[in-house]
Design an enzyme around this catalytic site. Structure first.
Site, PDB file in Angstrom:
ATOM      1  N   ASP A 280       0.892  -1.413  -0.039  1.00 29.40           N
ATOM      2  CA  ASP A 280       0.009   0.064   0.061  1.00 29.40           C
ATOM      3  C   ASP A 280       0.804   1.168  -0.029  1.00 29.40           C
ATOM      4  O   ASP A 280       1.774   1.314   0.690  1.00 29.40           O
ATOM      5  CB  ASP A 280      -0.812  -0.074   1.268  1.00 29.40           C
ATOM      6  CG  ASP A 280      -2.087   0.779   0.994  1.00 29.40           C
ATOM      7  OD1 ASP A 280      -3.285   0.364   1.201  1.00 29.40           O
ATOM      8  OD2 ASP A 280      -2.071   1.919   0.625  1.00 29.40           O
TER       9      ASP A 280
ATOM     10  N   SER B 221     -11.130  10.147   6.335  1.00 29.54           N
ATOM     11  CA  SER B 221     -12.359   9.471   5.779  1.00 29.54           C
ATOM     12  C   SER B 221     -11.925   8.010   5.700  1.00 29.54           C
ATOM     13  O   SER B 221     -12.863   7.298   5.382  1.00 29.54           O
ATOM     14  CB  SER B 221     -12.561   9.969   4.081  1.00 29.54           C
ATOM     15  OG  SER B 221     -11.392   9.703   3.422  1.00 29.54           O
ATOM     16  N   ASN B 222     -10.974   7.429   5.999  1.00 20.07           N
ATOM     17  CA  ASN B 222     -10.652   6.007   6.133  1.00 20.07           C
ATOM     18  C   ASN B 222     -11.179   5.598   7.146  1.00 20.07           C
ATOM     19  O   ASN B 222     -11.454   4.086   7.289  1.00 20.07           O
ATOM     20  CB  ASN B 222      -9.140   5.661   6.088  1.00 20.07           C
ATOM     21  CG  ASN B 222      -8.408   6.308   5.004  1.00 20.07           C
ATOM     22  OD1 ASN B 222      -7.092   6.574   4.922  1.00 20.07           O
ATOM     23  ND2 ASN B 222      -9.078   6.349   3.627  1.00 20.07           N
TER      24      ASN B 222
ATOM     25  N   GLN C 140     -13.766   5.449   9.249  1.00 23.27           N
ATOM     26  CA  GLN C 140     -15.083   4.956   9.222  1.00 23.27           C
ATOM     27  C   GLN C 140     -15.222   3.438   8.936  1.00 23.27           C
ATOM     28  O   GLN C 140     -16.346   2.768   9.356  1.00 23.27           O
ATOM     29  CB  GLN C 140     -15.887   5.845   8.224  1.00 23.27           C
ATOM     30  CG  GLN C 140     -17.394   5.173   7.717  1.00 23.27           C
ATOM     31  CD  GLN C 140     -17.247   4.432   6.275  1.00 23.27           C
ATOM     32  OE1 GLN C 140     -16.150   4.273   5.880  1.00 23.27           O
ATOM     33  NE2 GLN C 140     -18.037   4.244   5.877  1.00 23.27           N
ATOM     34  N   ARG C 141     -14.263   2.926   8.278  1.00 21.43           N
ATOM     35  CA  ARG C 141     -14.358   1.587   7.803  1.00 21.43           C
ATOM     36  C   ARG C 141     -12.788   0.826   8.156  1.00 21.43           C
ATOM     37  O   ARG C 141     -12.853  -0.405   8.374  1.00 21.43           O
ATOM     38  CB  ARG C 141     -14.685   1.424   6.437  1.00 21.43           C
ATOM     39  CG  ARG C 141     -13.830   2.078   5.512  1.00 21.43           C
ATOM     40  CD  ARG C 141     -14.481   1.839   3.913  1.00 21.43           C
ATOM     41  NE  ARG C 141     -13.489   2.481   3.125  1.00 21.43           N
ATOM     42  CZ  ARG C 141     -13.162   3.745   2.987  1.00 21.43           C
ATOM     43  NH1 ARG C 141     -13.797   4.647   3.874  1.00 21.43           N
ATOM     44  NH2 ARG C 141     -12.394   4.150   2.202  1.00 21.43           N
TER      45      ARG C 141
ATOM     46  N   LYS D 174       0.160   3.716   5.550  1.00 25.98           N
ATOM     47  CA  LYS D 174      -0.544   2.563   5.754  1.00 25.98           C
ATOM     48  C   LYS D 174       0.157   1.137   5.936  1.00 25.98           C
ATOM     49  O   LYS D 174      -0.126   0.357   7.071  1.00 25.98           O
ATOM     50  CB  LYS D 174      -1.685   2.457   4.751  1.00 25.98           C
ATOM     51  CG  LYS D 174      -3.010   3.336   5.190  1.00 25.98           C
ATOM     52  CD  LYS D 174      -3.791   2.951   4.135  1.00 25.98           C
ATOM     53  CE  LYS D 174      -5.029   4.130   4.099  1.00 25.98           C
ATOM     54  NZ  LYS D 174      -6.107   3.674   3.256  1.00 25.98           N
TER      55      LYS D 174
ATOM     56  N   CYS E 133     -15.129   3.527  -3.738  1.00 26.87           N
ATOM     57  CA  CYS E 133     -15.854   3.966  -2.783  1.00 26.87           C
ATOM     58  C   CYS E 133     -15.473   5.395  -2.403  1.00 26.87           C
ATOM     59  O   CYS E 133     -16.849   5.886  -1.973  1.00 26.87           O
ATOM     60  CB  CYS E 133     -14.884   3.263  -1.353  1.00 26.87           C
ATOM     61  SG  CYS E 133     -14.971   1.445  -1.447  1.00 26.87           S
TER      62      CYS E 133
ATOM     63  N   CYS F 236     -20.566  -5.421 -45.312  1.00 25.77           N
ATOM     64  CA  CYS F 236     -22.037  -5.141 -44.955  1.00 25.77           C
ATOM     65  C   CYS F 236     -22.547  -4.412 -46.264  1.00 25.77           C
ATOM     66  O   CYS F 236     -21.973  -4.629 -47.452  1.00 25.77           O
ATOM     67  CB  CYS F 236     -22.260  -4.032 -43.838  1.00 25.77           C
ATOM     68  SG  CYS F 236     -21.391  -2.551 -44.166  1.00 25.77           S
TER      69      CYS F 236
END
Lengths: 386, 79
Positions: free
Chosen positions: A68, A75-76, A78-79, A92, A199, A344
């Protein structure tokens, strides 16, 4: 795997630490030993990465690589429950490894604080037994899929969007020695970028990566221990909003551009450009009616006619009839191993068909300039004009 | 013929809900694809999406039966 891992048998502390899984008959000491001898690469230390890494660490995998390049942002949180507010701005991969090391000092961590790309993917992945992809973008997903295919590595796949998650196992070794389906059997080529929100664009329920990431860790552990049935050949889909689940059967797709009958992708490509639809379109080869006539007089020429049935009945050159709107669903009927002249009425629809087919990897198609109308005028005036 | 559609991901946004009943004339799956594109032009952007019928991914030449469930699962990329 390092030499020491190979001879690294379970010690007394291991037997205590992993007791609750060792006493499961299907798992046993043998299962624990296999985990200790295994090396797993986890791509992405984000929402999915957090539970994947936490459970693989706790389970006692011998060596875990973490890829990573990102830093912890507010904002990371929250999950991404592996990180806390004090770690904002920290890298990270490194932060995750430090915390996980506290959870289980017996695991060797390798921090890859860089993006995974076409230049480094093969080298990174080659050093591990199994890959778990918790990345957050489509380009990385195709890259990791293709790299695992070329290196013959099993890939545990999971992805999330709002309330929904997908899990599968790709390129798994089967009993007969062949490999199971891969990501491109499901999605041979990506839809336009706006159809695949991330996300950050589409949003995600915080608990969802916890559910899906845990399922991915479960698949990884099963594969390494060799117990149960993996999701190889199946796509599991979960909707947290109504708690519905699907388990769909995936089969090898003959048109898969890396593992199908006529592979067109033989090495890693530029996946950013590929997913942005920026792949340079190959020019369309053309042939005149005179050139086609000369060729048909001297040899067999493969012809595909993309007009409608009723037009074909009026006049045709004996080509295989596949109307333009059926071309994509009847891909496998068009040869890839020899030149095919597409036609065609005037040359417009067959050009469109070639554009579509070139996106599916065809390189052997030639457009008939002026179509059957030009043929009628210049080669065979006895043919019905319409 | 009545066909049940179950949509996931962005397909759910395009067809305006998770479940949809679609009336199609022929029995071939390709007819469902064409009907979806004609009713929901944005679905054209997912034109290459593989469809599953009941629990299997199938080709567009698949013959459908009344009340078959066609499942639309576009790729999702989040992690």
């Amino acid at each position: 795997m390092t030499t020491s891992d190979c001879y690294n048998h379970l010690n007394k502390e291991d037997l205590l630490r992993y007791n609750r899984q060792i006493i499961i008959p299907e798992f046993g000491e043998a299962g624990q030993q296999k985990l200790k001898e295994s090396a797993v690469l986890v791509i992405g230390a984000g929402g999915l990465g957090a539970p994947i890494l936490q459970y693989l660490t706790a389970a006692g995998i011998g060596r875990i690589g973490i890829v990573d390049f990102d830093e912890v942002s507010i904002s990371n949180l929250q999950r991404q429950v592996l990180f806390n507010t004090e770690e904002l701005g920290q890298p990270k991969a490194k932060t995750a490894a430090e915390k996980l090391q506290l959870q289980n000092p017996g695991v060797d961590f390798e921090v890859h604080n860089c993006p995974i790309n076409s230049q480094n993917a093969l080298q990174l992945i080659a050093a591990y037994d199994l890959v778990v992809d918790g990345s957050d973008n489509l380009a990385t997903r195709y890259l990791v899929n293709d790299a695992c295919f070329f290196l013959k590595k099993t890939l545990v796949y999971g992805a999330i969007f709002r309330f929904e998650g997908q899990v599968s196992v790709f390129n798994a070794l089967k009993a007969d020695g062949t490999r199971g389906p891969n990501y491109r059997d499901l999605f041979p080529t990506p839809p336009p970028p706006e159809m695949v929100p991330s996300c950050s664009e589409g949003g995600v329920l915080g608990v969802l990566p916890g559910i899906i990431g845990s399922m991915m860790a479960n698949e990884a552990i099963k594969l390494l221990v060799g117990m149960g049935e993996s999701l190889s050949g199946k796509l599991f889909v979960f909707d947290a909003l109504d708690f519905s689940t699907f388990k769909l059967n995936i089969e090898a797709n003959p048109d898969n551009p890396i593992s199908g009958q006529h592979p067109t992708i033989k090495q890693l490509v530029d996946y950013e450009a590929f997913c942005m639809g920026e792949v340079k379109e190959a020019p369309i080869k053309e042939i005149s009616v005179q050139e086609l006539k000369a060729r048909m007089d001297s040899s067999l020429v493969e012809l595909v006619d993309v007009r409608e049935d009723y037009e074909y009945e009026i006049a045709n050159l004996g080509g295989k009839l596949i109307p333009l709107n059926k071309v994509i669903s009847r891909l496998s009927e068009i040869p890839r191993d020899k030149e095919v002249v597409m036609m065609c009425k005037m040359g417009g629809r067959s050009k469109k068909a070639i554009e579509l087919l070139q996106k599916e990897g065809f390189e052997n198609l030639i457009n008939l300039k002026g179509g059957i109308t030009a043929w009628q005028k210049e080669i065979d005036p006895s043919m019905t004009a319409y | 013929m009545k066909i049940k559609i179950t949509a996931f991901g962005i397909a759910k946004d395009i067809v305006g809900g998770k479940h949809l009943e679609l009336e199609v004339s022929g029995a071939e799956l390709s007819g469902v694809r064409q009907e979806l594109i004609s009713q929901f032009p944005d679905f054209g952007k997912l034109a290459s999406l593989k469809f599953a019928v009941n629990t299997n991914y199938v080709d567009d030449s698949c013959q459908l039966n009344e009340n078959d469930e066609v499942v639309l699962i576009p790729p999702v990329s989040g992690g």
